[in-house]
Design a protein around this motif. Structure first.
Motif, PDB file in Angstrom:
ATOM      1  N   ILE A  86       0.840  -1.207   0.000  1.00 63.95           N
ATOM      2  CA  ILE A  86       0.000   0.000   0.000  1.00 63.95           C
ATOM      3  C   ILE A  86       0.871   1.251   0.000  1.00 63.95           C
ATOM      4  O   ILE A  86       0.601   2.209  -0.740  1.00 63.95           O
ATOM      5  CB  ILE A  86      -0.956  -0.015   1.203  1.00 63.95           C
ATOM      6  CG1 ILE A  86      -2.012  -1.103   1.018  1.00 63.95           C
ATOM      7  CG2 ILE A  86      -1.626   1.344   1.396  1.00 63.95           C
ATOM      8  CD1 ILE A  86      -2.865  -1.355   2.243  1.00 63.95           C
ATOM      9  N   ALA A  87       1.918   1.252   0.829  1.00 67.52           N
ATOM     10  CA  ALA A  87       2.810   2.414   0.878  1.00 67.52           C
ATOM     11  C   ALA A  87       3.498   2.652  -0.459  1.00 67.52           C
ATOM     12  O   ALA A  87       3.635   3.802  -0.905  1.00 67.52           O
ATOM     13  CB  ALA A  87       3.850   2.223   1.978  1.00 67.52           C
ATOM     14  N   THR A  88       3.919   1.586  -1.112  1.00 70.96           N
ATOM     15  CA  THR A  88       4.578   1.717  -2.406  1.00 70.96           C
ATOM     16  C   THR A  88       3.627   2.266  -3.458  1.00 70.96           C
ATOM     17  O   THR A  88       4.003   3.136  -4.257  1.00 70.96           O
ATOM     18  CB  THR A  88       5.146   0.364  -2.860  1.00 70.96           C
ATOM     19  OG1 THR A  88       6.032  -0.121  -1.850  1.00 70.96           O
ATOM     20  CG2 THR A  88       5.885   0.491  -4.166  1.00 70.96           C
ATOM     21  N   SER A  89       2.384   1.790  -3.452  1.00 67.38           N
ATOM     22  CA  SER A  89       1.430   2.285  -4.446  1.00 67.38           C
ATOM     23  C   SER A  89       1.130   3.759  -4.230  1.00 67.38           C
ATOM     24  O   SER A  89       1.017   4.527  -5.200  1.00 67.38           O
ATOM     25  CB  SER A  89       0.141   1.474  -4.409  1.00 67.38           C
ATOM     26  OG  SER A  89      -0.599   1.746  -3.241  1.00 67.38           O
ATOM     27  N   HIS A  90       1.039   4.175  -2.982  1.00 69.48           N
ATOM     28  CA  HIS A  90       0.797   5.598  -2.716  1.00 69.48           C
ATOM     29  C   HIS A  90       2.019   6.453  -3.064  1.00 69.48           C
ATOM     30  O   HIS A  90       1.872   7.597  -3.518  1.00 69.48           O
ATOM     31  CB  HIS A  90       0.393   5.815  -1.265  1.00 69.48           C
ATOM     32  CG  HIS A  90      -0.986   5.346  -0.950  1.00 69.48           C
ATOM     33  ND1 HIS A  90      -2.114   5.891  -1.520  1.00 69.48           N
ATOM     34  CD2 HIS A  90      -1.425   4.375  -0.128  1.00 69.48           C
ATOM     35  CE1 HIS A  90      -3.181   5.282  -1.064  1.00 69.48           C
ATOM     36  NE2 HIS A  90      -2.789   4.330  -0.212  1.00 69.48           N
TER      37      HIS A  90
END
Length: 70
Positions: A22-26
């Motif tokens: 999730i952090a990478t996608s954001h």
């Protein structure tokens, strides 16, 4: 105790993988919106991923302690 230790290890690993994803996608979304801030975003992403991995490692250690019954 063996099943409890295995469950803790799986849940911590899954939670860490999910949070890093999730952090990478954001972060990719943020870089796409503001390319000039990419260095600052990547620095914060690496710090956040390191903290998530540390949490997964702590869960793995607790799971090992449950399995070994110490």
């Amino acid at each position: 105790m063996l099943a409890i230790g295995a469950a803790i290890a799986v849940l911590c690993g899954a939670a860490a993988g999910l949070s890093i994803g999730i952090a990478t996608s954001h972060a990719v979304d943020a870089v796409a919106r503001q390319p000039e801030a990419s260095s600052k975003i990547m620095t914060l992403l690496i710090i956040g991923c390191a903290l998530a991995e540390a949490t997964a490692i702590y869960g793995f250690v607790i799971a090992l302690l449950c399995v070994l019954q110490l």
